[in-house]
Write a protein that holds these residues in place. Structure first.
Motif, short mmCIF file in Angstrom:
data_model
loop_
_atom_site.label_atom_id
_atom_site.label_comp_id
_atom_site.label_asym_id
_atom_site.label_seq_id
_atom_site.Cartn_x
_atom_site.Cartn_y
_atom_site.Cartn_z
N UNK A 10 -12.38 -6.39 -12.55
CA UNK A 10 -11.82 -6.62 -11.23
C UNK A 10 -10.81 -7.76 -11.36
N UNK A 11 -9.62 -7.55 -10.82
CA UNK A 11 -8.63 -8.61 -10.91
C UNK A 11 -7.70 -8.58 -9.72
N UNK A 12 -7.14 -9.73 -9.41
CA UNK A 12 -6.11 -9.82 -8.39
C UNK A 12 -4.80 -10.03 -9.13
N UNK A 13 -3.83 -9.21 -8.83
CA UNK A 13 -2.58 -9.30 -9.58
C UNK A 13 -1.41 -8.85 -8.74
N UNK A 14 -0.33 -9.54 -8.85
CA UNK A 14 0.89 -9.11 -8.17
C UNK A 14 1.84 -8.47 -9.17
N UNK A 15 1.35 -8.15 -10.37
CA UNK A 15 2.21 -7.52 -11.37
C UNK A 15 2.44 -6.05 -11.06
N UNK A 16 1.69 -5.49 -10.13
CA UNK A 16 1.90 -4.11 -9.72
C UNK A 16 2.77 -4.11 -8.47
N UNK A 17 3.47 -3.04 -8.25
CA UNK A 17 4.46 -2.95 -7.17
C UNK A 17 3.88 -3.31 -5.81
N UNK A 18 2.69 -2.80 -5.48
CA UNK A 18 2.09 -3.07 -4.18
C UNK A 18 0.95 -4.07 -4.26
N UNK A 19 1.02 -5.00 -5.20
CA UNK A 19 0.00 -6.04 -5.29
C UNK A 19 -1.26 -5.57 -5.98
N UNK A 20 -2.37 -6.19 -5.62
CA UNK A 20 -3.66 -5.93 -6.25
C UNK A 20 -4.06 -4.46 -6.05
N UNK A 21 -4.25 -3.71 -7.13
CA UNK A 21 -4.56 -2.29 -6.99
C UNK A 21 -6.03 -1.95 -6.73
N UNK A 22 -6.91 -2.96 -6.70
CA UNK A 22 -8.33 -2.68 -6.47
C UNK A 22 -8.52 -2.03 -5.10
N UNK A 23 -9.10 -0.84 -5.10
CA UNK A 23 -9.32 -0.10 -3.85
C UNK A 23 -10.76 -0.26 -3.36
N UNK A 24 -11.72 -0.05 -4.28
CA UNK A 24 -13.12 -0.14 -3.86
C UNK A 24 -14.05 -0.30 -5.05
N UNK A 25 -15.25 -0.79 -4.75
CA UNK A 25 -16.35 -0.84 -5.72
C UNK A 25 -17.55 -0.24 -5.00
N UNK A 26 -18.12 0.81 -5.59
CA UNK A 26 -19.24 1.50 -4.96
C UNK A 26 -20.34 1.74 -5.99
N UNK A 27 -21.54 1.94 -5.49
CA UNK A 27 -22.66 2.34 -6.35
C UNK A 27 -23.09 3.72 -5.87
N UNK A 28 -23.11 4.66 -6.81
CA UNK A 28 -23.45 6.04 -6.49
C UNK A 28 -24.36 6.57 -7.60
N UNK A 29 -25.57 6.94 -7.27
CA UNK A 29 -26.52 7.47 -8.25
C UNK A 29 -26.68 6.52 -9.44
N UNK A 30 -26.86 5.24 -9.17
CA UNK A 30 -27.05 4.20 -10.19
C UNK A 30 -25.85 4.01 -11.11
N UNK A 31 -24.69 4.40 -10.66
CA UNK A 31 -23.45 4.22 -11.42
C UNK A 31 -22.49 3.39 -10.57
N UNK A 32 -21.91 2.37 -11.16
CA UNK A 32 -20.90 1.57 -10.47
C UNK A 32 -19.55 2.26 -10.66
N UNK A 33 -18.87 2.53 -9.55
CA UNK A 33 -17.54 3.14 -9.56
C UNK A 33 -16.54 2.09 -9.09
N UNK A 34 -15.55 1.82 -9.92
CA UNK A 34 -14.50 0.87 -9.55
C UNK A 34 -13.19 1.65 -9.47
N UNK A 35 -12.63 1.69 -8.26
CA UNK A 35 -11.43 2.49 -7.99
C UNK A 35 -10.20 1.60 -7.82
N UNK A 36 -9.09 2.09 -8.39
CA UNK A 36 -7.79 1.43 -8.28
C UNK A 36 -6.76 2.43 -7.79
N UNK A 37 -5.75 1.93 -7.10
CA UNK A 37 -4.67 2.79 -6.61
C UNK A 37 -3.44 1.91 -6.43
#
Length: 135
Positions: A10-37
């Motif tokens: 997980x990081x905060x960064x302005x190196x991407x065009x629209x800023x920090x790409x972190x969208x969500x962090x979820x737990x589903x069926x005992x698996x951590x899903x980290x989404x970026x966009x």
């Protein structure tokens, strides 16, 4: 219960065009899903990383990444798009591409799985930059 601490996925960064790409962090069926966009005016990209707790640590077990242009084909599919989904446990990788002229292709490959990467050793900045900038 806290089992691991790492700031690398997980990081905060302005190196991407629209800023920090972190969208969500979820737990589903005992698996951590980290989404970026994120993206650029010419197109977008997305990535999901899957981590599972096993053998007293968190391991990267899958990656899903895609990118696409802003062009749309007649059927509603994004022109000039690419999807790649990797199951790091089985070694199966699924690819789907749509060319600028709206022709689609799908491919599935299988490799011998490598040793799984622990959460603490995973560097999302490097992985995303390799994916986004090597397209």
């Amino acid at each position: 219960i806290l089992s691991e601490i790492s700031s690398k996925p997980v990081f905060g960064s302005s190196t991407f065009y629209w800023g920090d790409p972190l969208k969500s962090i979820e737990i589903e069926k005992n698996i951590i899903l980290i989404d970026y966009w994120s993206g650029r005016p010419q197109g977008r990209w997305a990535a999901t990383y899957k981590f599972r707790y096993q053998d007293k640590s968190w391991y990267l077990i899958g990656k899903s990444r895609s990118n696409w242009s802003n062009d749309i084909c007649d059927g509603g599919e994004m022109a000039s798009s690419e999807e790649k989904e990797e199951d790091l446990i089985t070694g199966v990788t699924y690819y789907k591409t749509t060319s600028r002229d709206c022709k689609s292709s799908e491919k599935r490959t299988k490799i011998i799985p490598k040793q799984l990467l622990e959460l603490q050793d995973f560097d999302v900045k490097r992985d995303l930059k390799n994916w986004v900038y090597n397209q």
